[in-house]
Scaffold this motif. Structure first.
Motif, short mmCIF file in Angstrom:
data_model
loop_
_atom_site.label_atom_id
_atom_site.label_comp_id
_atom_site.label_asym_id
_atom_site.label_seq_id
_atom_site.Cartn_x
_atom_site.Cartn_y
_atom_site.Cartn_z
N ASN A 105 -52.43 -23.68 22.17
CA ASN A 105 -51.57 -22.98 23.12
C ASN A 105 -52.39 -22.15 24.10
OD1 ASN A 105 -48.78 -21.77 23.87
ND2 ASN A 105 -50.02 -19.98 23.40
N ASN A 106 -53.38 -21.41 23.60
CA ASN A 106 -54.19 -20.56 24.48
C ASN A 106 -55.06 -21.39 25.41
OD1 ASN A 106 -53.00 -18.55 23.07
ND2 ASN A 106 -54.84 -17.81 22.05
N LEU A 107 -55.58 -22.51 24.91
CA LEU A 107 -56.35 -23.39 25.79
C LEU A 107 -55.47 -23.95 26.91
CD1 LEU A 107 -58.67 -25.46 23.41
CD2 LEU A 107 -59.38 -23.96 25.26
N ALA A 108 -54.21 -24.24 26.57
CA ALA A 108 -53.29 -24.74 27.59
C ALA A 108 -53.06 -23.71 28.69
CB ALA A 108 -51.96 -25.13 26.94
N ARG B 187 -50.30 -29.75 29.71
CA ARG B 187 -49.10 -30.35 29.13
C ARG B 187 -49.42 -31.00 27.79
NH1 ARG B 187 -44.51 -32.48 31.73
NH2 ARG B 187 -45.58 -32.37 33.74
N ALA B 188 -50.53 -31.72 27.72
CA ALA B 188 -50.92 -32.39 26.46
C ALA B 188 -51.23 -31.36 25.37
CB ALA B 188 -52.12 -33.29 26.70
N LEU B 189 -51.92 -30.29 25.73
CA LEU B 189 -52.25 -29.26 24.74
C LEU B 189 -51.00 -28.57 24.22
CD1 LEU B 189 -55.42 -27.73 26.46
CD2 LEU B 189 -55.38 -29.02 24.31
N LEU B 190 -50.06 -28.29 25.10
CA LEU B 190 -48.83 -27.63 24.67
C LEU B 190 -47.99 -28.53 23.78
CD1 LEU B 190 -47.78 -25.78 27.95
CD2 LEU B 190 -48.60 -24.74 25.82
N SER C 227 -43.06 -27.14 33.03
CA SER C 227 -42.16 -28.20 33.51
C SER C 227 -41.30 -27.71 34.67
CB SER C 227 -41.28 -28.68 32.36
OG SER C 227 -42.05 -29.22 31.30
N GLU C 228 -40.91 -26.45 34.62
CA GLU C 228 -40.09 -25.90 35.70
C GLU C 228 -40.88 -25.82 37.01
OE1 GLU C 228 -38.25 -22.89 38.26
OE2 GLU C 228 -40.14 -22.61 37.15
N LYS C 229 -42.18 -25.54 36.91
CA LYS C 229 -43.00 -25.44 38.11
C LYS C 229 -43.21 -26.79 38.77
CE LYS C 229 -45.59 -21.23 37.03
NZ LYS C 229 -46.94 -20.64 36.78
N VAL C 230 -43.30 -27.86 37.97
CA VAL C 230 -43.51 -29.19 38.53
C VAL C 230 -42.21 -29.89 38.86
CG1 VAL C 230 -45.72 -29.44 37.32
CG2 VAL C 230 -43.62 -30.29 36.25
N LEU D 237 -55.18 -21.42 29.65
CA LEU D 237 -56.40 -21.38 30.47
C LEU D 237 -56.48 -22.60 31.38
CD1 LEU D 237 -59.00 -20.12 27.82
CD2 LEU D 237 -57.84 -18.80 29.60
N GLU D 238 -56.04 -23.76 30.88
CA GLU D 238 -56.03 -24.95 31.73
C GLU D 238 -55.01 -24.81 32.86
OE1 GLU D 238 -58.05 -27.30 31.75
OE2 GLU D 238 -58.92 -27.54 29.75
N MET D 239 -53.88 -24.16 32.59
CA MET D 239 -52.90 -23.92 33.65
C MET D 239 -53.47 -23.03 34.74
SD MET D 239 -49.44 -23.38 31.35
CE MET D 239 -48.51 -22.74 32.74
N ARG D 240 -54.28 -22.04 34.36
CA ARG D 240 -54.89 -21.15 35.35
C ARG D 240 -55.89 -21.91 36.22
NH1 ARG D 240 -54.55 -15.58 34.57
NH2 ARG D 240 -56.56 -15.39 35.63
N LYS D 241 -56.48 -22.96 35.65
CA LYS D 241 -57.42 -23.78 36.42
C LYS D 241 -56.72 -24.84 37.26
CE LYS D 241 -61.17 -23.35 33.01
NZ LYS D 241 -62.09 -24.10 32.09
N GLY D 242 -55.42 -24.99 37.06
CA GLY D 242 -54.67 -25.99 37.80
C GLY D 242 -54.66 -27.37 37.18
N HIS D 243 -55.10 -27.47 35.92
CA HIS D 243 -55.12 -28.76 35.23
C HIS D 243 -53.79 -28.96 34.51
CE1 HIS D 243 -59.79 -28.16 35.04
NE2 HIS D 243 -59.36 -28.46 36.26
N ILE D 244 -52.82 -29.49 35.21
CA ILE D 244 -51.46 -29.56 34.69
C ILE D 244 -51.35 -30.54 33.53
CG2 ILE D 244 -49.05 -30.00 35.27
CD1 ILE D 244 -50.24 -27.51 36.57
N GLU D 245 -51.91 -31.72 33.68
CA GLU D 245 -51.76 -32.74 32.64
C GLU D 245 -52.46 -32.33 31.35
OE1 GLU D 245 -49.82 -35.28 32.71
OE2 GLU D 245 -49.19 -34.73 34.74
#
Length: 422
Positions: free
Chosen positions: A342-345, A358-361, A382-385, A347-355
């Motif tokens: 969850n926490n890695l996800a 999503r996989a981590l979550l 999901s709401e943002k995309v 951090l990935e969201m902050r970097k803009g790595h959506i996919e």
């Protein structure tokens, strides 16, 4: 000509209990509980129905009771000379791990983390407090088994006769007591029933969260224990943990230092010392405590816990790259660590790595459905995309795991407004 003496059933059950024949005692009590409740005797405090219920509860408790002597550490001779080898990993396809269901009245998941069984982190784990073995596979699936699956049964009972509450009814195909329907406040007013019920929940059902709904009251009881024995490790650890999650790390630090002075020297203690030092702004001792915790870690699970906490420390000081590496190391040691996913996800969201996020979550939510954070984060993502349907489904799961989460409620309200406009 012989005479047959037939004992009164309740007296016979008590006789079995006194002779430690707990299975026969429980069977006789079950037969009494299947009958309609008797009338209240004028000289007795409880009906025969209540007496049989209490006696069966005590019998089932005694069958799995853990003596305090089992808390003693195993000596070197016992460890080295034990020839019984036990498999460390369950065979594929045999695991019965199921997430716990959240109940009201307990600690908030937003403030105090809980295990899969819904048990709040107490700072101490009691050994062997598990229920007895069920007789059928169907009962094994329905009945709480270990600390990872200690969840109340929610199946509805039939049209049996009530006595105060339907939780006292006996269902031969399910658990003896339906914990999800217990009115704990009502039973607390009946000391004779309350003690038997508490011991049954603690030792047999192992549903600790029903006993720990009142954290402040439990802390007071532990303080009373320390008045009798000021070296009681469990009481000191639990009080320290309670102060930490009550935003009092300085006071928690005093209790953990007390354990260190008593000779307790393990990974968990130094891990807690490191967290308390960081949140108490004693930064000079933080990293050294975590270093010692890593050195004392006995298995990969303990190492994963230390790296996960180091990741939180890195987030606290703003070093997101270090936090990313710490959470990665957490998954290297334990790839089932849902909180790290969850926490890695995030951090990935902050970097803009959506996919990747999503996989981590999705991985985190599948590993720990009882956690609300992965579901909520997935709903936000999901709401943002623009995937409103998936966002609404994930938000509902988040609300089910944590009904009191305000952000989830606001997101569901916004999504319903979007759907109404379509």
């Amino acid at each position: 000509m012989g005479l047959e003496l037939e004992l009164e059933p309740l007296f016979q059950a008590w006789s079995y209990f006194r002779r430690r024949k707990f299975r026969q005692c429980a069977d006789v009590c079950s037969q009494l509980l299947e009958r309609p409740p008797g009338e209240q005797e004028p000289d007795s405090e409880y009906t025969v129905f209540q007496a049989a219920w209490s006696l069966k509860t005590r019998a089932l408790t005694e069958m799995v009771y853990v003596d305090e002597i089992d808390m003693d550490q195993e000596g070197i001779a016992e460890m080295m000379l034990d020839e019984n080898a036990i498999a460390q990993v369950a065979r594929p396809g045999t695991s019965l791990k199921l997430p716990g269901t959240s109940q009201g009245g307990g600690p908030s998941p937003a403030v105090r983390p809980v295990t899969q069984s819904g048990r709040p982190i107490t700072g101490f784990v009691r050994p062997s407090t598990q229920s007895g073995r069920p007789s059928t596979m169907e009962q094994a699936i329905k009945t709480p088994r270990t600390a990872l699956t200690a969840r109340p049964i929610t199946s509805a009972s039939g049209g049996y006769v009530r006595l105060g509450t339907a939780s006292m009814l006996t269902n031969p195909d399910g658990p003896f007591i339906k914990l999800s329907r217990l009115n704990l406040a009502k039973y607390a007013q009946k000391p004779k029933l309350a003690k038997a019920l508490f011991e049954y929940i603690f030792h047999h059902e192992n549903d600790v969260k029903n006993e720990m709904n009142n954290i402040s009251s439990a802390a007071e009881y532990y303080k009373d224990v320390l008045k009798q024995d000021n070296t009681h490790v469990e009481a000191i650890a639990c009080i320290g943990s309670n102060h930490f999650y009550s935003d009092q790390p300085e006071i928690a630090l005093r209790f953990y230092r007390r354990l260190l002075q008593m000779g307790v020297y393990n990974c968990q203690l130094f891990n807690n010392l490191g967290l308390c030092c960081f949140y108490a702004q004693q930064y000079d001792m933080t990293l050294s405590s975590f270093e010692r915790a890593l050195f004392l870690a006995e298995n990969e699970e303990e190492t994963a816990d230390v790296w996960y906490n180091l990741g939180h420390v890195a987030v606290g000081i703003g070093d997101l790259n270090l936090a990313y590496q710490c959470f990665k190391l957490t998954l290297v040691n334990n790839n089932d660590y849902a909180e790290a996913y969850n926490n890695l996800a995030v951090l990935e969201m902050r970097k803009g790595h959506i996919e990747q996020a999503r996989a981590l979550l999705q991985t985190a939510s599948s590993l720990a459905p009882h956690m609300y954070e992965p579901h909520f984060n997935f709903a936000i993502l999901s709401e943002k995309v623009g995937d409103l349907q998936r966002s609404y489904t994930a938000a509902q799961k988040s609300e089910e795991a944590f009904p009191g989460h305000v952000d989830t409620q606001q997101l569901i309200k916004q999504l319903k407004q979007h759907f109404a406009m379509l």
